[in-house]
Design a protein around this motif. Structure first.
Motif, PDB file in Angstrom:
ATOM      1  N   GLY A 170       0.810  -1.210   0.000  1.00  0.00           N
ATOM      2  CA  GLY A 170       0.000   0.000   0.000  1.00  0.00           C
ATOM      3  C   GLY A 170       0.844   1.260   0.000  1.00  0.00           C
ATOM      4  O   GLY A 170       0.547   2.227  -0.707  1.00  0.00           O
ATOM      5  N   ILE A 171       1.922   1.242   0.754  1.00  0.00           N
ATOM      6  CA  ILE A 171       2.822   2.402   0.809  1.00  0.00           C
ATOM      7  C   ILE A 171       3.527   2.587  -0.528  1.00  0.00           C
ATOM      8  O   ILE A 171       3.648   3.716  -1.022  1.00  0.00           O
ATOM      9  CB  ILE A 171       3.818   2.271   1.978  1.00  0.00           C
ATOM     10  N   LEU A 172       3.984   1.493  -1.133  1.00  0.00           N
ATOM     11  CA  LEU A 172       4.631   1.595  -2.451  1.00  0.00           C
ATOM     12  C   LEU A 172       3.680   2.191  -3.490  1.00  0.00           C
ATOM     13  O   LEU A 172       4.056   3.095  -4.234  1.00  0.00           O
ATOM     14  CB  LEU A 172       5.103   0.220  -2.931  1.00  0.00           C
ATOM     15  N   PHE A 173       2.458   1.692  -3.504  1.00  0.00           N
ATOM     16  CA  PHE A 173       1.484   2.219  -4.454  1.00  0.00           C
ATOM     17  C   PHE A 173       1.063   3.636  -4.100  1.00  0.00           C
ATOM     18  O   PHE A 173       0.787   4.442  -4.995  1.00  0.00           O
ATOM     19  CB  PHE A 173       0.279   1.281  -4.573  1.00  0.00           C
ATOM     20  N   LEU A 174       1.023   3.972  -2.814  1.00  0.00           N
ATOM     21  CA  LEU A 174       0.718   5.342  -2.398  1.00  0.00           C
ATOM     22  C   LEU A 174       1.773   6.313  -2.912  1.00  0.00           C
ATOM     23  O   LEU A 174       1.449   7.378  -3.450  1.00  0.00           O
ATOM     24  CB  LEU A 174       0.622   5.437  -0.875  1.00  0.00           C
ATOM     25  N   ILE A 175       3.034   5.946  -2.790  1.00  0.00           N
ATOM     26  CA  ILE A 175       4.117   6.788  -3.311  1.00  0.00           C
ATOM     27  C   ILE A 175       3.942   6.991  -4.815  1.00  0.00           C
ATOM     28  O   ILE A 175       4.056   8.104  -5.327  1.00  0.00           O
ATOM     29  CB  ILE A 175       5.493   6.174  -2.977  1.00  0.00           C
ATOM     30  N   GLY A 176       3.628   5.897  -5.514  1.00  0.00           N
ATOM     31  CA  GLY A 176       3.375   6.012  -6.950  1.00  0.00           C
ATOM     32  C   GLY A 176       2.176   6.888  -7.249  1.00  0.00           C
ATOM     33  O   GLY A 176       2.196   7.691  -8.186  1.00  0.00           O
ATOM     34  N   GLY A 177       1.116   6.757  -6.453  1.00  0.00           N
ATOM     35  CA  GLY A 177      -0.076   7.568  -6.653  1.00  0.00           C
ATOM     36  C   GLY A 177       0.176   9.050  -6.422  1.00  0.00           C
ATOM     37  O   GLY A 177      -0.321   9.900  -7.173  1.00  0.00           O
ATOM     38  N   ILE A 178       0.948   9.370  -5.409  1.00  0.00           N
ATOM     39  CA  ILE A 178       1.301  10.768  -5.151  1.00  0.00           C
ATOM     40  C   ILE A 178       2.119  11.306  -6.318  1.00  0.00           C
ATOM     41  O   ILE A 178       1.893  12.423  -6.790  1.00  0.00           O
ATOM     42  CB  ILE A 178       2.051  10.905  -3.809  1.00  0.00           C
ATOM     43  N   TRP A 179       3.045  10.490  -6.796  1.00  0.00           N
ATOM     44  CA  TRP A 179       3.895  10.907  -7.913  1.00  0.00           C
ATOM     45  C   TRP A 179       3.068  11.156  -9.177  1.00  0.00           C
ATOM     46  O   TRP A 179       3.256  12.157  -9.859  1.00  0.00           O
ATOM     47  CB  TRP A 179       4.983   9.861  -8.158  1.00  0.00           C
ATOM     48  N   VAL A 180       2.146  10.255  -9.479  1.00  0.00           N
ATOM     49  CA  VAL A 180       1.312  10.417 -10.672  1.00  0.00           C
ATOM     50  C   VAL A 180       0.413  11.644 -10.524  1.00  0.00           C
ATOM     51  O   VAL A 180       0.218  12.388 -11.483  1.00  0.00           O
ATOM     52  CB  VAL A 180       0.483   9.140 -10.945  1.00  0.00           C
ATOM     53  N   ASN A 181      -0.129  11.879  -9.330  1.00  0.00           N
ATOM     54  CA  ASN A 181      -0.953  13.065  -9.116  1.00  0.00           C
ATOM     55  C   ASN A 181      -0.130  14.343  -9.253  1.00  0.00           C
ATOM     56  O   ASN A 181      -0.674  15.388  -9.597  1.00  0.00           O
ATOM     57  CB  ASN A 181      -1.653  13.018  -7.755  1.00  0.00           C
ATOM     58  N   TYR A 182       1.146  14.254  -9.000  1.00  0.00           N
ATOM     59  CA  TYR A 182       2.043  15.399  -9.201  1.00  0.00           C
ATOM     60  C   TYR A 182       2.339  15.595 -10.692  1.00  0.00           C
ATOM     61  O   TYR A 182       2.294  16.711 -11.203  1.00  0.00           O
ATOM     62  CB  TYR A 182       3.340  15.195  -8.412  1.00  0.00           C
ATOM     63  N   LEU A 183       2.623  14.492 -11.397  1.00  0.00           N
ATOM     64  CA  LEU A 183       2.966  14.566 -12.826  1.00  0.00           C
ATOM     65  C   LEU A 183       1.766  14.910 -13.702  1.00  0.00           C
ATOM     66  O   LEU A 183       1.902  15.624 -14.691  1.00  0.00           O
ATOM     67  CB  LEU A 183       3.554  13.232 -13.306  1.00  0.00           C
ATOM     68  N   ILE A 184       0.622  14.342 -13.361  1.00  0.00           N
ATOM     69  CA  ILE A 184      -0.596  14.542 -14.154  1.00  0.00           C
ATOM     70  C   ILE A 184      -1.665  15.091 -13.212  1.00  0.00           C
ATOM     71  O   ILE A 184      -2.533  14.353 -12.746  1.00  0.00           O
ATOM     72  CB  ILE A 184      -1.078  13.223 -14.792  1.00  0.00           C
ATOM     73  N   PRO A 185      -1.603  16.373 -12.891  1.00  0.00           N
ATOM     74  CA  PRO A 185      -2.563  16.909 -11.918  1.00  0.00           C
ATOM     75  C   PRO A 185      -3.980  16.904 -12.470  1.00  0.00           C
ATOM     76  O   PRO A 185      -4.233  17.352 -13.579  1.00  0.00           O
ATOM     77  CB  PRO A 185      -2.061  18.333 -11.674  1.00  0.00           C
ATOM     78  N   GLY A 186      -4.861  16.340 -11.685  1.00  0.00           N
ATOM     79  CA  GLY A 186      -6.275  16.311 -12.029  1.00  0.00           C
ATOM     80  C   GLY A 186      -7.041  17.165 -11.044  1.00  0.00           C
ATOM     81  O   GLY A 186      -6.458  17.953 -10.293  1.00  0.00           O
ATOM     82  N   PRO A 187      -8.331  16.975 -11.003  1.00  0.00           N
ATOM     83  CA  PRO A 187      -9.140  17.723 -10.041  1.00  0.00           C
ATOM     84  C   PRO A 187      -8.756  17.373  -8.601  1.00  0.00           C
ATOM     85  O   PRO A 187      -8.389  16.235  -8.306  1.00  0.00           O
ATOM     86  CB  PRO A 187     -10.570  17.261 -10.336  1.00  0.00           C
TER      87      PRO A 187
END
Length: 143
Positions: free
Chosen positions: A92-109
């Motif tokens: 979960g932590i590994l995927f959370l880090i990836g999710g934060i990174w993707v939300n940074y790279l591809i900012p959505g709402p």
């Protein structure tokens, strides 16, 4: 099998399995809700369109993040030698880090970023650990 190798294998296979589920659902989302004229592999174009997209375009990304984490956590739980829930949560932590990174790279709402980060990773890893525990109680050792 050596417990250290088994735990390393739990993380690697949990991450790979979760990533496969994640990418499969992302691809399915592009097929179900195509964005006209967008190459889904063009991150710059995707990043510029994300804030303008409506709710339905975020269903599959959320499901991909949540179910990918869930699948990876179940696999990690089943394979780990001891402290199984710790390994499920580590996924979960590994995927959370990836999710934060993707939300940074591809900012959505903002609503998507908050719900994605708060609901799709750690809670799903915990649920995956609980499912893994039920599977082990019912069927015994997997490896």
């Amino acid at each position: 099998m050596n417990p250290i190798l088994r735990n390393i294998l739990a993380i690697i296979l949990g991450w790979v399995a979760g990533s496969i589920v994640n990418m499969g659902l992302i691809q399915a989302g592009h097929a179900v809700f195509p964005i006209e004229g967008l190459d889904p592999n063009d991150m710059d174009a995707l990043a510029s369109l994300m804030p303008t997209l409506s709710f339905e375009y975020f269903i599959f990304p959320f499901l991909a993040h949540a179910l990918g984490t869930l699948a990876g956590a179940i696999i990690a739980f089943l394979i780990a030698s001891k402290h199984k829930m710790t390994f499920a949560l580590a996924i979960g932590i590994l995927f959370l880090i990836g999710g934060i990174w993707v939300n940074y790279l591809i900012p959505g709402p903002s609503w998507f970023a908050f719900s994605d980060i708060l609901l799709a990773y750690i809670p799903m890893a915990w649920i995956g650990g609980k499912i893994g525990a039920k599977l082990l109680n019912r069927y015994g050792s997997v490896v």
